[in-house]
Design a protein around this motif. Structure first.
Motif, PDB file in Angstrom:
ATOM      1  N   UNK A 141      59.405  32.756  44.371  1.00 51.43           N
ATOM      2  CA  UNK A 141      59.238  33.473  43.130  1.00 51.43           C
ATOM      3  C   UNK A 141      58.994  34.959  43.374  1.00 51.43           C
ATOM      4  N   UNK A 142      58.391  35.257  44.502  1.00 50.31           N
ATOM      5  CA  UNK A 142      58.109  36.654  44.813  1.00 50.31           C
ATOM      6  C   UNK A 142      59.398  37.452  44.956  1.00 50.31           C
ATOM      7  N   UNK A 143      60.399  36.883  45.608  1.00 48.90           N
ATOM      8  CA  UNK A 143      61.677  37.591  45.773  1.00 48.90           C
ATOM      9  C   UNK A 143      62.378  37.781  44.429  1.00 48.90           C
ATOM     10  N   UNK A 144      62.283  36.794  43.561  1.00 43.47           N
ATOM     11  CA  UNK A 144      62.882  36.919  42.231  1.00 43.47           C
ATOM     12  C   UNK A 144      62.201  38.054  41.466  1.00 43.47           C
ATOM     13  N   UNK A 145      60.872  38.068  41.498  1.00 42.59           N
ATOM     14  CA  UNK A 145      60.125  39.117  40.797  1.00 42.59           C
ATOM     15  C   UNK A 145      60.409  40.491  41.397  1.00 42.59           C
ATOM     16  N   UNK A 146      60.467  40.573  42.710  1.00 42.77           N
ATOM     17  CA  UNK A 146      60.732  41.853  43.362  1.00 42.77           C
ATOM     18  C   UNK A 146      62.134  42.366  43.023  1.00 42.77           C
ATOM     19  N   UNK A 147      63.113  41.483  43.038  1.00 40.17           N
ATOM     20  CA  UNK A 147      64.477  41.868  42.672  1.00 40.17           C
ATOM     21  C   UNK A 147      64.547  42.347  41.244  1.00 40.17           C
ATOM     22  N   UNK A 148      63.859  41.641  40.343  1.00 39.87           N
ATOM     23  CA  UNK A 148      63.858  42.063  38.942  1.00 39.87           C
ATOM     24  C   UNK A 148      63.193  43.430  38.797  1.00 39.87           C
ATOM     25  N   UNK A 149      62.044  43.611  39.419  1.00 37.86           N
ATOM     26  CA  UNK A 149      61.299  44.869  39.265  1.00 37.86           C
ATOM     27  C   UNK A 149      62.084  46.062  39.812  1.00 37.86           C
ATOM     28  N   UNK A 150      62.680  45.909  40.978  1.00 30.82           N
ATOM     29  CA  UNK A 150      63.473  47.000  41.540  1.00 30.82           C
ATOM     30  C   UNK A 150      64.674  47.304  40.644  1.00 30.82           C
ATOM     31  N   UNK A 151      65.329  46.267  40.168  1.00 33.17           N
ATOM     32  CA  UNK A 151      66.448  46.458  39.257  1.00 33.17           C
ATOM     33  C   UNK A 151      66.026  47.125  37.968  1.00 33.17           C
ATOM     34  N   UNK A 152      64.854  46.768  37.468  1.00 35.35           N
ATOM     35  CA  UNK A 152      64.344  47.376  36.245  1.00 35.35           C
ATOM     36  C   UNK A 152      64.109  48.873  36.433  1.00 35.35           C
ATOM     37  N   UNK A 153      63.553  49.242  37.561  1.00 38.14           N
ATOM     38  CA  UNK A 153      63.334  50.662  37.850  1.00 38.14           C
ATOM     39  C   UNK A 153      64.667  51.409  37.862  1.00 38.14           C
ATOM     40  N   UNK A 154      65.669  50.823  38.502  1.00 34.40           N
ATOM     41  CA  UNK A 154      66.974  51.468  38.567  1.00 34.40           C
ATOM     42  C   UNK A 154      67.604  51.629  37.183  1.00 34.40           C
ATOM     43  N   UNK A 155      67.504  50.601  36.353  1.00 36.42           N
ATOM     44  CA  UNK A 155      68.096  50.658  35.012  1.00 36.42           C
ATOM     45  C   UNK A 155      67.398  51.714  34.166  1.00 36.42           C
ATOM     46  N   UNK A 156      66.084  51.663  34.135  1.00 39.02           N
ATOM     47  CA  UNK A 156      65.340  52.608  33.299  1.00 39.02           C
ATOM     48  C   UNK A 156      65.580  54.033  33.782  1.00 39.02           C
ATOM     49  N   UNK A 157      65.565  54.219  35.068  1.00 41.28           N
ATOM     50  CA  UNK A 157      65.801  55.558  35.600  1.00 41.28           C
ATOM     51  C   UNK A 157      67.220  56.040  35.273  1.00 41.28           C
ATOM     52  N   UNK A 158      68.202  55.137  35.335  1.00 46.82           N
ATOM     53  CA  UNK A 158      69.582  55.545  35.043  1.00 46.82           C
ATOM     54  C   UNK A 158      69.765  55.951  33.582  1.00 46.82           C
ATOM     55  N   UNK A 159      68.914  55.446  32.704  1.00 50.58           N
ATOM     56  CA  UNK A 159      69.044  55.745  31.281  1.00 50.58           C
ATOM     57  C   UNK A 159      68.160  56.926  30.857  1.00 50.58           C
ATOM     58  N   UNK A 160      67.024  57.106  31.510  1.00 51.44           N
ATOM     59  CA  UNK A 160      66.113  58.158  31.075  1.00 51.44           C
ATOM     60  C   UNK A 160      66.150  59.385  31.988  1.00 51.44           C
ATOM     61  N   UNK A 161      65.646  59.273  33.172  1.00 56.78           N
ATOM     62  CA  UNK A 161      65.559  60.452  34.048  1.00 56.78           C
ATOM     63  C   UNK A 161      66.905  60.891  34.612  1.00 56.78           C
ATOM     64  N   UNK A 162      67.766  59.940  34.918  1.00 58.66           N
ATOM     65  CA  UNK A 162      69.059  60.259  35.527  1.00 58.66           C
ATOM     66  C   UNK A 162      70.205  60.095  34.530  1.00 58.66           C
TER      67      UNK A 162
END
Length: 104
Positions: free
Chosen positions: A1-22
């Motif tokens: 479950x840790x790998x699933x959560x880590x993958x989701x969290x990293x992906x979430x950072x990338x998505x949010x950053x691609x829409x807001x800061x970048x």
């Protein structure tokens, strides 16, 4: 479950950053989509099918949000951080729900 959560969290950072800061940075948006496609492949190979389906939904979100942000930027109602946050809440609940519903 840790790998699933880590993958989701990293992906979430990338998505949010691609829409807001970048926003407008197509290379960063492509990095986000590429990361999510990699997660779909890994989930398909290593996890039960429902995890791969959720990963595919997250990849669709990674591709759709930057496109929607670009389209809305020139209109009367541009995408605001609250809109991105609502999408992320739905994505987060989906990942948590699948983690509880489908054992690894």
């Amino acid at each position: 479950y840790t790998c699933v959560a880590a993958g989701y969290q990293l992906g979430s950072v990338l998505v949010v950053r691609s829409v807001l800061r970048e926003r407008g940075n197509r290379a960063f948006a492509a990095l986000s989509v590429g990361f999510h496609v990699l997660l779909v492949v890994l989930a398909s190979l290593l996890l039960p099918l429902p995890y791969a389906l959720v990963a595919a939904g997250l990849a669709a979100r990674a591709a759709a949000l930057p496109l929607a942000q670009r389209r809305m930027a020139t209109g009367p109602r541009p995408m605001r951080p609250i809109h991105v946050g609502i999408v992320e809440i739905v994505a987060s609940v989906s990942v948590v729900a699948i983690s509880f519903a489908v054992p690894l």
